[in-house]
Write an enzyme that holds these catalytic residues in place. Structure first.
Site, PDB file in Angstrom:
ATOM      1  CE  LYS A   1      12.071 -17.881 -58.170  1.00 43.66           C
ATOM      2  NZ  LYS A   1      13.440 -16.968 -57.610  1.00 43.66           N
TER       3      LYS A   1
ATOM      4  CE  LYS B   1      17.780 -20.724 -62.067  1.00 44.23           C
ATOM      5  NZ  LYS B   1      16.203 -20.228 -61.610  1.00 44.23           N
TER       6      LYS B   1
ATOM      7  CB  SER C   1      20.120 -23.627 -59.545  1.00 39.24           C
ATOM      8  OG  SER C   1      18.909 -23.188 -59.962  1.00 39.24           O
TER       9      SER C   1
ATOM     10  N   GLY D   1      11.865 -21.607 -57.560  1.00 37.52           N
ATOM     11  CA  GLY D   1      11.880 -22.014 -56.048  1.00 37.52           C
ATOM     12  C   GLY D   1      12.706 -20.827 -55.423  1.00 37.52           C
TER      13      GLY D   1
ATOM     14  CG  ASP E   1      18.581 -16.943 -62.260  1.00 37.85           C
ATOM     15  OD1 ASP E   1      18.427 -15.775 -62.531  1.00 37.85           O
ATOM     16  OD2 ASP E   1      17.924 -17.362 -61.150  1.00 37.85           O
TER      17      ASP E   1
ATOM     18  CD  GLU F   1      15.368 -17.508 -63.773  1.00 35.44           C
ATOM     19  OE1 GLU F   1      15.592 -18.560 -64.078  1.00 35.44           O
ATOM     20  OE2 GLU F   1      15.069 -17.241 -62.499  1.00 35.44           O
TER      21      GLU F   1
ATOM     22  CE  LYS G   1      20.456 -19.105 -58.744  1.00 37.78           C
ATOM     23  NZ  LYS G   1      19.263 -18.252 -58.982  1.00 37.78           N
TER      24      LYS G   1
ATOM     25  CG  ASP H   1      13.173 -14.932 -60.455  1.00 36.43           C
ATOM     26  OD1 ASP H   1      12.278 -14.428 -59.674  1.00 36.43           O
ATOM     27  OD2 ASP H   1      13.881 -15.828 -60.136  1.00 36.43           O
TER      28      ASP H   1
HETATM   29  O1  OSB Z   1      16.732 -16.630 -58.545  1.00 37.38           O
HETATM   30  O2  OSB Z   1      15.636 -18.393 -58.819  1.00 37.38           O
HETATM   31  C1  OSB Z   1      16.165 -17.679 -58.038  1.00 37.38           C
HETATM   32  C2  OSB Z   1      16.649 -19.088 -54.639  1.00 37.38           C
HETATM   33  C3  OSB Z   1      16.613 -17.979 -53.855  1.00 37.38           C
HETATM   34  C4  OSB Z   1      16.174 -16.642 -54.450  1.00 37.38           C
HETATM   35  C5  OSB Z   1      15.970 -16.632 -55.968  1.00 37.38           C
HETATM   36  C6  OSB Z   1      16.379 -17.504 -56.782  1.00 37.38           C
HETATM   37  C7  OSB Z   1      16.659 -19.032 -56.036  1.00 37.38           C
HETATM   38  C8  OSB Z   1      16.984 -20.302 -56.645  1.00 37.38           C
HETATM   39  C9  OSB Z   1      16.642 -21.480 -55.882  1.00 37.38           C
HETATM   40  O3  OSB Z   1      17.237 -20.259 -57.758  1.00 37.38           O
HETATM   41  C10 OSB Z   1      16.007 -22.567 -56.836  1.00 37.38           C
HETATM   42  C11 OSB Z   1      15.323 -23.693 -55.929  1.00 37.38           C
HETATM   43  O4  OSB Z   1      14.527 -23.375 -55.145  1.00 37.38           O
HETATM   44  O5  OSB Z   1      15.472 -24.840 -56.233  1.00 37.38           O
HETATM   45 MG    MG Z   2      15.763 -16.623 -60.679  1.00 32.72          MG
END
Ligand code: OSB
Ligand code: MG
Length: 370
Positions: free
Chosen positions: A264, A162, A136, A292, A189, A215, A164, A240
């Site tokens: 997750k 990805k 990300s 993750g 995302d 997302e 943000k 998510d």
């Molecule tokens: O929205 O995917 C998410 C990390 C913490 C909480 C939410 C998210 C994330 C990440 C981390 O995007 C991605 C990773 O663990 O590599």
């Molecule tokens: Mg997410």
């Protein structure tokens, strides 16, 4: 296996650079490492990848620690279990608190892998030997920096980008990325930062960027809002934050709110619920991938095992901790191959060696139960 005691290690790992998302900025990432000790002297580790604040879901590091200390771990310490189902049954009365439950559950999966001399992937009937991964790019300040970041990631081998996003940080960086890399697999995302009463048209206009998915644009409880968006666009909506249990997914499927689910273990309470969600999603023609929450090498070990299952066909959020953190609590963490895949560990047990010295070094609080 009889559990004689449990330890909660709160660790805080410094990030290489701040991770900026729609829900805030993370500079140091806390995690709870749950350690179960059996009568035979086996040690099982699991991880609750909580965030410092209740900004992603309602849980956060202190709530997870309290729930584990007061309710979850006292319900399993001193008892004997022959299956994971029997183990989770002990704290099934605890409502919600999925991130807290994940660490406790995974520690028992680790014990099962140790006892049976199998890898976590074998334990979960994984069939893939390596998995495709992406990374990300956090929210930034200048679209040009995003392009540079993306180029660097692709050079390292990552197979999808990805981005943000949040309102005001979306069209410009996307435009710049698409100009420079028209064919790269690109997703966004939104971490629940958009409002369905204001932003449906804007999000629908993102069809022009040919995204592999959008997302979680809207708040977690607004599954209906996602259904409205999905009915207007071909781009798959991926949920998510909205999917914290099988019941949430049933609602999403009934409303046709998404085409993809980010699974997750942390968010849904562990691997058992992840498997249940996977089955329901596949039975209803949705695609799944493993997300993750910036886990350490311990948490990533369970995510990798889950992602090795045949249903996990889309690239995982599984950047090696070395690209996220300055250091890790395992010695031989994930390594990205130049083709953008990471090999699944075939070693019995966790698959990675926990470094006790480092675990101690980054521990900020320890709680012992039993
Ligand atoms: O929205 O995917 C998410 C990390 C913490 C909480 C939410 C998210 C994330 C990440 C981390 O995007 C991605 C990773 O663990 O590599
Ligand atoms: Mg997410």
């Amino acid at each position: 296996m009889k559990i004689v005691s449990a330890k909660i290690h709160e660790v805080v790992l410094p990030l290489r650079r701040p991770f900026i998302t729609g829900f805030g900025t993370i500079r140091n990432k806390p995690e709870l490492i749950v350690e179960l000790i059996t009568e035979d002297g086996l040690h099982g580790y699991g991880e609750s990848p909580a965030l410092p604040d209740p900004t992603y879901t309602s849980e956060f590091i202190d709530s997870c620690l309290a729930v584990q200390e007061k309710f979850i771990l006292p319900s399993v310490v001193g008892k004997e279990f022959s299956s994971i189902q029997e183990y989770v049954e002990q704290y099934a009365h605890v409502v919600g608190n999925q991130i807290a439950k994940c660490g406790a559950e995974c520690a028992f999966w680790h014990l099962l892998a140790e006892k049976n001399h199998v890898s976590l992937s074998e334990l979960l009937h994984g069939t893939q030997q390596s998995i495709e991964v992406g990374e990300s790019i956090g929210i930034g300040e200048r679209p040009n920096t995003v392009v540079k970041d993306a180029e660097l990631l692709l050079k390292k081998g990552f197979r999808r980008i990805k981005l943000k996003v949040k309102p005001g940080w979306d069209e410009e960086p996307l435009q710049k990325l698409r100009e420079k890399m028209p064919d790269v697999v690109l997703s966004i995302d939104c971490n629940a930062t958009y409002d369905p009463t204001q932003h449906i048209d804007l999000l629908a206009s993102f069809e022009r960027f040919n995204l592999s998915m959008i997302e979680q644009p809207f708040p977690a409880s607004d599954i209906l809002g996602h259904a409205t968006l999905q009915s207007l666009i071909k781009t798959p909506v991926c949920l998510d934050e909205s999917i914290q249990s099988l019941d949430d997914l049933k609602t999403a499927v009934a409303l046709k709110a998404c085409k993809i689910v980010n699974i997750k273990p942390g968010r849904v309470g562990g691997l058992l619920e992840s498997l249940t969600i996977e089955k329901y999603a596949i039975d209803h023609d949705l695609q799944v991938w493993c997300g993750g929450m910036l886990e350490t090498g311990i948490g990533r070990a369970f995510n990798m095992a889950l992602a090795s299952r045949a249903a996990f066909t889309l690239p995982a959020d599984m950047s090696p901790s070395s690209s996220v953190y300055m250091d890790d609590v395992v010695d031989d963490g994930l390594t990205l191959r130049s083709d953008g895949y990471i090999d699944i560990s075939a070693k019995p047990g966790l698959g990675y060696d926990v470094n006790l010295e480092k675990l101690n070094k980054y521990t900020t609080r320890t709680v012992i139960i039993g």
